[in-house]
Design a protein around this motif. Structure first.
Motif, PDB file in Angstrom:
ATOM      1  N   LEU A 179       0.787  -1.259   0.053  1.00 18.63           N
ATOM      2  CA  LEU A 179       0.087  -0.026   0.016  1.00 18.63           C
ATOM      3  C   LEU A 179       0.914   1.304   0.087  1.00 18.63           C
ATOM      4  CD1 LEU A 179      -2.452   1.493   0.230  1.00 18.63           C
ATOM      5  CD2 LEU A 179      -2.517   1.175   2.647  1.00 18.63           C
ATOM      6  N   TYR A 180       1.815   1.254   0.515  1.00 17.27           N
ATOM      7  CA  TYR A 180       2.678   2.537   0.738  1.00 17.27           C
ATOM      8  C   TYR A 180       3.472   2.675  -0.498  1.00 17.27           C
ATOM      9  CZ  TYR A 180       2.204   3.801   5.756  1.00 17.27           C
ATOM     10  OH  TYR A 180       1.432   4.220   7.121  1.00 17.27           O
ATOM     11  N   GLU A 181       4.213   1.495  -0.969  1.00 20.48           N
ATOM     12  CA  GLU A 181       4.740   1.515  -2.257  1.00 20.48           C
ATOM     13  C   GLU A 181       3.941   2.122  -3.217  1.00 20.48           C
ATOM     14  OE1 GLU A 181       8.274  -1.744  -1.721  1.00 20.48           O
ATOM     15  OE2 GLU A 181       6.259  -2.333  -2.367  1.00 20.48           O
ATOM     16  N   GLU A 182       2.710   1.651  -3.347  1.00 25.99           N
ATOM     17  CA  GLU A 182       1.848   2.094  -4.622  1.00 25.99           C
ATOM     18  C   GLU A 182       1.458   3.501  -4.195  1.00 25.99           C
ATOM     19  OE1 GLU A 182      -0.759   0.499  -6.842  1.00 25.99           O
ATOM     20  OE2 GLU A 182       1.273  -0.084  -7.177  1.00 25.99           O
ATOM     21  N   ALA A 183       0.987   4.110  -2.976  1.00 26.53           N
ATOM     22  CA  ALA A 183       0.848   5.505  -2.775  1.00 26.53           C
ATOM     23  C   ALA A 183       1.777   6.351  -3.184  1.00 26.53           C
ATOM     24  CB  ALA A 183       0.208   5.486  -1.296  1.00 26.53           C
ATOM     25  N   LEU A 184       2.997   5.973  -2.671  1.00 25.49           N
ATOM     26  CA  LEU A 184       4.237   6.866  -2.781  1.00 25.49           C
ATOM     27  C   LEU A 184       4.888   6.605  -4.054  1.00 25.49           C
ATOM     28  CD1 LEU A 184       5.502   6.679   0.727  1.00 25.49           C
ATOM     29  CD2 LEU A 184       4.495   8.875  -0.317  1.00 25.49           C
ATOM     30  N   SER A 185       4.691   5.636  -4.919  1.00 32.13           N
ATOM     31  CA  SER A 185       5.240   5.218  -6.231  1.00 32.13           C
ATOM     32  C   SER A 185       6.737   5.120  -5.912  1.00 32.13           C
ATOM     33  CB  SER A 185       5.052   6.472  -7.364  1.00 32.13           C
ATOM     34  OG  SER A 185       3.711   6.610  -7.638  1.00 32.13           O
ATOM     35  N   LYS A 186       7.087   4.254  -5.152  1.00 30.52           N
ATOM     36  CA  LYS A 186       8.554   3.925  -4.760  1.00 30.52           C
ATOM     37  C   LYS A 186       8.637   2.782  -3.919  1.00 30.52           C
ATOM     38  CE  LYS A 186      10.749   6.172  -1.856  1.00 30.52           C
ATOM     39  NZ  LYS A 186      11.331   7.277  -1.072  1.00 30.52           N
ATOM     40  N   SER A 187       9.936   1.898  -4.051  1.00 28.98           N
ATOM     41  CA  SER A 187       9.853   0.783  -3.430  1.00 28.98           C
ATOM     42  C   SER A 187      10.712   0.998  -2.190  1.00 28.98           C
ATOM     43  CB  SER A 187      10.777  -0.309  -4.270  1.00 28.98           C
ATOM     44  OG  SER A 187       9.857  -0.610  -5.437  1.00 28.98           O
ATOM     45  N   PHE A 188      10.489   0.051  -1.217  1.00 33.76           N
ATOM     46  CA  PHE A 188      11.241   0.201   0.219  1.00 33.76           C
ATOM     47  C   PHE A 188      11.904  -0.949   0.583  1.00 33.76           C
ATOM     48  CE2 PHE A 188       7.081   2.536   1.022  1.00 33.76           C
ATOM     49  CZ  PHE A 188       7.821   3.981   0.810  1.00 33.76           C
ATOM     50  N   ASP A 189      12.908  -0.922   1.400  1.00 33.28           N
ATOM     51  CA  ASP A 189      13.734  -1.974   1.672  1.00 33.28           C
ATOM     52  C   ASP A 189      13.021  -2.665   2.738  1.00 33.28           C
ATOM     53  OD1 ASP A 189      16.441  -3.667   2.449  1.00 33.28           O
ATOM     54  OD2 ASP A 189      15.556  -2.900   4.189  1.00 33.28           O
ATOM     55  N   LYS A 190      12.642  -3.943   2.486  1.00 34.75           N
ATOM     56  CA  LYS A 190      11.602  -4.711   3.493  1.00 34.75           C
ATOM     57  C   LYS A 190      12.020  -4.589   4.910  1.00 34.75           C
ATOM     58  CE  LYS A 190       9.857  -9.347   4.206  1.00 34.75           C
ATOM     59  NZ  LYS A 190       9.832 -10.925   3.459  1.00 34.75           N
ATOM     60  N   ARG A 191      13.336  -4.677   5.405  1.00 35.09           N
ATOM     61  CA  ARG A 191      13.508  -4.728   6.496  1.00 35.09           C
ATOM     62  C   ARG A 191      13.450  -3.309   7.325  1.00 35.09           C
ATOM     63  NH1 ARG A 191      19.528  -6.802   8.055  1.00 35.09           N
ATOM     64  NH2 ARG A 191      18.630  -8.695   7.243  1.00 35.09           N
ATOM     65  N   ASN A 192      13.992  -2.404   6.568  1.00 35.69           N
ATOM     66  CA  ASN A 192      13.602  -0.871   6.992  1.00 35.69           C
ATOM     67  C   ASN A 192      12.224  -0.546   7.158  1.00 35.69           C
ATOM     68  OD1 ASN A 192      16.596  -0.326   7.164  1.00 35.69           O
ATOM     69  ND2 ASN A 192      16.559   0.590   5.282  1.00 35.69           N
ATOM     70  N   PHE A 193      11.479  -0.862   6.181  1.00 34.12           N
ATOM     71  CA  PHE A 193      10.063  -0.605   6.431  1.00 34.12           C
ATOM     72  C   PHE A 193       9.397  -1.304   7.633  1.00 34.12           C
ATOM     73  CE2 PHE A 193       5.560  -1.650   5.458  1.00 34.12           C
ATOM     74  CZ  PHE A 193       5.082  -0.486   5.324  1.00 34.12           C
ATOM     75  N   ARG A 194       9.807  -2.519   7.772  1.00 27.96           N
ATOM     76  CA  ARG A 194       9.244  -3.235   8.958  1.00 27.96           C
ATOM     77  C   ARG A 194       9.657  -2.291  10.259  1.00 27.96           C
ATOM     78  NH1 ARG A 194       7.643  -8.844   8.293  1.00 27.96           N
ATOM     79  NH2 ARG A 194       7.012  -9.099   6.301  1.00 27.96           N
ATOM     80  N   LYS A 195      10.846  -2.064  10.369  1.00 29.78           N
ATOM     81  CA  LYS A 195      11.224  -1.343  11.662  1.00 29.78           C
ATOM     82  C   LYS A 195      10.709  -0.203  11.863  1.00 29.78           C
ATOM     83  CE  LYS A 195      15.816   0.648  13.606  1.00 29.78           C
ATOM     84  NZ  LYS A 195      17.124   0.775  13.350  1.00 29.78           N
ATOM     85  N   LYS A 196      10.488   0.852  10.924  1.00 29.82           N
ATOM     86  CA  LYS A 196       9.740   1.971  10.983  1.00 29.82           C
ATOM     87  C   LYS A 196       8.232   1.653  11.548  1.00 29.82           C
ATOM     88  CE  LYS A 196      12.379   4.680   7.954  1.00 29.82           C
ATOM     89  NZ  LYS A 196      12.317   5.490   6.422  1.00 29.82           N
ATOM     90  N   ILE A 197       7.618   0.727  10.708  1.00 33.19           N
ATOM     91  CA  ILE A 197       6.187   0.353  11.066  1.00 33.19           C
ATOM     92  C   ILE A 197       6.177  -0.161  12.754  1.00 33.19           C
ATOM     93  CG2 ILE A 197       4.311  -1.216  10.691  1.00 33.19           C
ATOM     94  CD1 ILE A 197       4.547   1.212   8.631  1.00 33.19           C
ATOM     95  N   PHE A 198       6.906  -0.914  13.107  1.00 35.49           N
ATOM     96  CA  PHE A 198       6.738  -1.606  14.368  1.00 35.49           C
ATOM     97  C   PHE A 198       7.012  -0.621  15.422  1.00 35.49           C
ATOM     98  CE2 PHE A 198       7.523  -5.975  12.311  1.00 35.49           C
ATOM     99  CZ  PHE A 198       6.258  -6.351  12.330  1.00 35.49           C
ATOM    100  N   ASN A 199       7.980   0.390  15.202  1.00 27.65           N
ATOM    101  CA  ASN A 199       8.412   1.573  15.828  1.00 27.65           C
ATOM    102  C   ASN A 199       7.218   2.469  16.204  1.00 27.65           C
ATOM    103  OD1 ASN A 199      11.143   0.469  16.314  1.00 27.65           O
ATOM    104  ND2 ASN A 199      11.951   2.008  15.025  1.00 27.65           N
ATOM    105  N   SER A 200       6.409   2.407  15.214  1.00 32.71           N
ATOM    106  CA  SER A 200       5.225   3.478  15.422  1.00 32.71           C
ATOM    107  C   SER A 200       4.145   2.810  16.464  1.00 32.71           C
ATOM    108  CB  SER A 200       4.421   3.556  14.191  1.00 32.71           C
ATOM    109  OG  SER A 200       3.843   2.424  13.793  1.00 32.71           O
ATOM    110  N   ASN A 201       4.239   1.710  16.902  1.00 34.96           N
ATOM    111  CA  ASN A 201       3.389   0.809  17.746  1.00 34.96           C
ATOM    112  C   ASN A 201       1.934   0.866  17.463  1.00 34.96           C
ATOM    113  OD1 ASN A 201       5.682   0.375  19.685  1.00 34.96           O
ATOM    114  ND2 ASN A 201       5.695   2.348  20.302  1.00 34.96           N
ATOM    115  N   LEU A 202       1.771   0.919  15.973  1.00 31.43           N
ATOM    116  CA  LEU A 202       0.346   1.186  15.579  1.00 31.43           C
ATOM    117  C   LEU A 202      -0.236  -0.185  15.348  1.00 31.43           C
ATOM    118  CD1 LEU A 202       0.283   3.909  12.817  1.00 31.43           C
ATOM    119  CD2 LEU A 202      -1.073   3.979  14.930  1.00 31.43           C
ATOM    120  N   LEU A 203       0.394  -1.320  15.391  1.00 30.42           N
ATOM    121  CA  LEU A 203       0.151  -2.648  15.061  1.00 30.42           C
ATOM    122  C   LEU A 203      -0.139  -3.338  16.078  1.00 30.42           C
ATOM    123  CD1 LEU A 203       2.053  -3.228  11.683  1.00 30.42           C
ATOM    124  CD2 LEU A 203       0.168  -2.143  11.914  1.00 30.42           C
TER     125      LEU A 203
END
Length: 230
Positions: free
Chosen positions: A169-193
């Motif tokens: 979803l983020y890659e589609e909305a921002l039209s770019k690709s993310f490193d899987k590990r870095n993306f997971r780190k940022k998402i989990f640090n948000s404590n949203l999940l």
């Protein structure tokens, strides 16, 4: 103001068009409508509606959403106004655009198709009537900014989802690709999940963990914002 001034300055129509985004767990889509009357009969447009002189813009948008998808419940945000003099061959029409985020539902989509509505991939929008391509471009830029500052996934993802789907979803909305590990780190640090402690089989046959959003934290973060620096 004299009568001649009233006739001159009040001879303008108002309308609204709605850019509805949906996510099918792989790609973002935009909902378009096949026009069944002139002008531009047979062309695709955004779901649109003229605003009555005694009608509020917000109420008109709710009616438009109800008429389009049979539901008023969606995240809606106002965009800018499109006011080119000759944008509509019927006369001067100022269009106050909006965009909305809804959960993609294939069964609902089949029902909508009977009224001329069709999902188009986010990056494959055809040439539309009026200036509706410009409205979509503006909505896409707004969505990019919101994705960076607001947790919009709640409105686009099902209640249970995988990290892979969230990243898509983020890659589609921002039209770019993310490193899987870095993306997971940022998402989990948000404590949203919230880890649901269950899995689902993915396309490659492997089990993927399911998550949901923490609704209280999500609501607070939606108000104050954040910055993922993607």
């Amino acid at each position: 103001m004299e009568r001649k001034d009233i006739e001159e300055y009040f001879n303008v129509a108002l309308a609204t068009s709605l850019v509805i985004f949906g996510f099918d767990l792989e790609k973002l889509h935009v909902l378009l409508k096949l026009k069944d009357e002139n002008p531009y009969k047979g062309a695709y447009i955004l779901p649109s509606k003229y605003i009555k002189p005694d009608e509020s813009i917000d109420i008109c948008v709710k009616h438009l959403l109800e008429e389009s998808i049979g539901n008023e419940e969606a995240y809606i945000e106002q965009l800018n106004a499109s006011g080119k003099v000759f944008r509509n061959p019927l006369g001067r029409v100022v269009n106050i655009g909006h965009y909305g985020l809804i959960r993609y539902d294939s069964d609902e989509s089949m029902k909508w198709s009977k009224t001329g509505l069709k999902w188009f991939p986010y990056d494959e929008i055809p040439d539309l009537a009026f200036d509706h391509n410009d409205i979509i471009d503006f909505a896409k830029e707004r969505l990019k900014r919101r994705v960076k500052r607001r947790p919009v996934g709640f409105n686009l993802l099902p209640k249970e989802f995988t990290i892979t789907q969230l990243q898509a979803l983020y890659e589609e909305a921002l039209s770019k690709s993310f490193d899987k590990r870095n993306f997971r780190k940022k998402i989990f640090n948000s404590n949203l999940l919230v880890d649901l402690e269950k899995t689902v089989e993915s396309i490659n046959g492997k089990d993927s963990k399911l998550y949901k959003f923490d609704e209280d934290k999500y609501a607070k973060m939606s108000l104050k914002g954040y910055d993922f620096l993607f």
